[in-house]
Motif scaffolding. Structure first.
Motif, PDB file in Angstrom:
ATOM      1  N   GLU A  26       0.803  -1.251  -0.022  1.00 15.52           N
ATOM      2  CA  GLU A  26       0.011  -0.033  -0.196  1.00 15.52           C
ATOM      3  C   GLU A  26       1.076   1.399   0.311  1.00 15.52           C
ATOM      4  N   ILE A  27       0.522   2.025  -0.860  1.00 15.01           N
ATOM      5  CA  ILE A  27       1.375   3.438  -1.121  1.00 15.01           C
ATOM      6  C   ILE A  27       0.957   4.444  -0.153  1.00 15.01           C
ATOM      7  N   LEU A  28      -0.478   4.540  -0.128  1.00 15.55           N
ATOM      8  CA  LEU A  28      -1.011   5.762   0.761  1.00 15.55           C
ATOM      9  C   LEU A  28      -0.768   5.553   2.227  1.00 15.55           C
ATOM     10  N   LEU A  29      -0.553   6.587   2.893  1.00 15.58           N
ATOM     11  CA  LEU A  29      -0.627   6.434   4.400  1.00 15.58           C
ATOM     12  C   LEU A  29      -2.073   6.740   4.977  1.00 15.58           C
ATOM     13  N   GLN A  44      -5.101  12.364   9.580  1.00 13.50           N
ATOM     14  CA  GLN A  44      -3.508  12.282   9.406  1.00 13.50           C
ATOM     15  C   GLN A  44      -3.261  11.898   7.960  1.00 13.50           C
ATOM     16  N   ASN A  45      -2.091  12.646   7.373  1.00 12.52           N
ATOM     17  CA  ASN A  45      -1.699  12.662   6.007  1.00 12.52           C
ATOM     18  C   ASN A  45      -2.515  12.937   5.036  1.00 12.52           C
ATOM     19  N   TRP A  46      -3.866  13.636   5.309  1.00 13.38           N
ATOM     20  CA  TRP A  46      -4.671  13.838   4.151  1.00 13.38           C
ATOM     21  C   TRP A  46      -5.128  15.550   4.065  1.00 13.38           C
ATOM     22  N   GLY A  47      -4.947  16.188   3.253  1.00 17.76           N
ATOM     23  CA  GLY A  47      -5.326  17.510   3.373  1.00 17.76           C
ATOM     24  C   GLY A  47      -6.845  17.311   2.864  1.00 17.76           C
ATOM     25  N   GLN A  48      -7.396  18.491   3.245  1.00 17.57           N
ATOM     26  CA  GLN A  48      -8.771  18.758   3.039  1.00 17.57           C
ATOM     27  C   GLN A  48      -9.240  20.102   2.587  1.00 17.57           C
ATOM     28  N   GLN A  87      -3.799  13.517  -0.937  1.00 23.74           N
ATOM     29  CA  GLN A  87      -2.591  12.949  -0.467  1.00 23.74           C
ATOM     30  C   GLN A  87      -1.593  12.683  -1.539  1.00 23.74           C
ATOM     31  N   MET A  88      -0.329  13.426  -1.240  1.00 16.02           N
ATOM     32  CA  MET A  88       0.728  13.425  -2.364  1.00 16.02           C
ATOM     33  C   MET A  88       1.585  12.295  -1.804  1.00 16.02           C
ATOM     34  N   VAL A  89       2.157  11.368  -2.967  1.00 16.69           N
ATOM     35  CA  VAL A  89       2.931  10.314  -2.780  1.00 16.69           C
ATOM     36  C   VAL A  89       3.851  10.421  -3.936  1.00 16.69           C
ATOM     37  N   ASN A  90       5.001   9.639  -3.637  1.00 17.31           N
ATOM     38  CA  ASN A  90       6.045   9.442  -4.558  1.00 17.31           C
ATOM     39  C   ASN A  90       5.931   8.457  -5.749  1.00 17.31           C
ATOM     40  N   VAL A  91       6.020   8.584  -6.844  1.00 20.52           N
ATOM     41  CA  VAL A  91       5.815   7.426  -8.061  1.00 20.52           C
ATOM     42  C   VAL A  91       6.949   7.453  -8.770  1.00 20.52           C
ATOM     43  N   THR A  92       6.855   6.431  -9.645  1.00 18.92           N
ATOM     44  CA  THR A  92       8.069   5.880 -10.629  1.00 18.92           C
ATOM     45  C   THR A  92       7.638   5.884 -11.980  1.00 18.92           C
ATOM     46  N   ALA A  93       8.135   6.935 -12.874  1.00 18.51           N
ATOM     47  CA  ALA A  93       8.068   6.989 -14.149  1.00 18.51           C
ATOM     48  C   ALA A  93       7.614   5.653 -14.975  1.00 18.51           C
ATOM     49  N   GLY A  94       6.683   5.471 -15.593  1.00 17.39           N
ATOM     50  CA  GLY A  94       6.518   4.104 -16.472  1.00 17.39           C
ATOM     51  C   GLY A  94       5.897   2.925 -15.604  1.00 17.39           C
TER      52      GLY A  94
END
Ligand SMILES: [Ca+2]
Length: 235
Positions: A26-29, A44-48, A87-94
């Motif tokens: 799971e990537i989301l917190l 926690q971890n979410w903007g609103q 929520q912002m998460v890190n991703v990998t292109a492709g």
């Protein structure tokens, strides 16, 4: 024939992997919204933004744990109201990502189908991912209907899912659960147990005739492998 045997063994290994995939990470917190945020932050971890509330098994039973997210519009006459969490998460292109969520609308306070005639009215509930480059600029987006008012059932949790590919240059993504309300359409929508995982379905033969690498493409090499198997008596 040794190489053919090896090919077949590799092929069997790929099938075995496909049959028992590893549990996706799971990537989301705080994906089930169980942990309250500090101060005025509900989760926690979410903007609103705008009309977002926490429901602790009071109005609806949570889909997971004991807390879900409640949203409804701001009732702007003739206007549009955007309400959501993100929520912002890190991703990998492709990489392909699978996003999913559960939504619920109660029959006694159901959100309304979106119409444009005679004027915009109703709700658009959207599960959105915006891929961003290192400068924070959105370079591609994907979205799906998180609930279809008038079509999806009320008084039960509805599951929705989509897959999106992080484009070249993407380093982050913003996941947004958005409820758009037009005019004075009544109704509330609840969200719970969202998920974002890498779509790590292992590459393998696309079908029984795709015998040789590159897998996923039925090409000359597959035909050649088939002919070799055929002459070896494997038919
Ligand atoms: Ca929950």
């Amino acid at each position: 024939m040794a190489s053919l045997a090896r090919r077949l063994a590799l092929s069997s290994a790929a099938v075995a992997l496909a049959a028992a995939p590893a549990l996706a990470q799971e990537i989301l917190l705080n994906p089930s919204f169980e942990t309250p945020g500090p101060g005025f932050v509900l989760f926690q971890n979410w903007g609103q933004f705008n009309n977002v509330f926490a429901d602790d098994n009071i109005e609806v039973p949570a889909q997971n744990g004991s807390r879900s997210v409640k949203m409804f519009g701001q009732f702007i006459p003739g206007g549009q109201s955007d309400n959501g969490v993100y929520q912002m998460v890190n991703v990998t292109a492709g990489t392909d990502y699978v996003l999913s969520c559960h939504t619920y609308t109660p029959s006694g306070d159901a959100i309304q189908p979106f119409v444009t005639v005679p004027a915009a009215y109703g709700h658009l509930p959207l599960l959105i991912i915006d891929f961003k480059n290192s400068g924070g600029t959105t370079i591609s987006s994907a979205q799906t209907n998180a609930f279809e008012p008038g079509i999806d059932p009320t008084d039960t949790w509805v599951f929705k899912s989509m897959t999106a590919t992080a484009p070249a240059g993407a380093v982050q993504a913003q996941v947004t659960l958005l409820l758009i309300q037009f005019d004075l359409a009544p109704g509330a929508l609840f969200w719970d147990n969202v998920s974002m995982t890498e779509d790590d379905t292992p590459p393998g033969p696309c079908n029984a005739a795709d015998l040789a690498e590159p897998y996923g493409v039925l090409n000359f090499f597959d035909v050649q492998a088939f002919l070799q198997l055929f002459s070896a008596g494997c038919h």
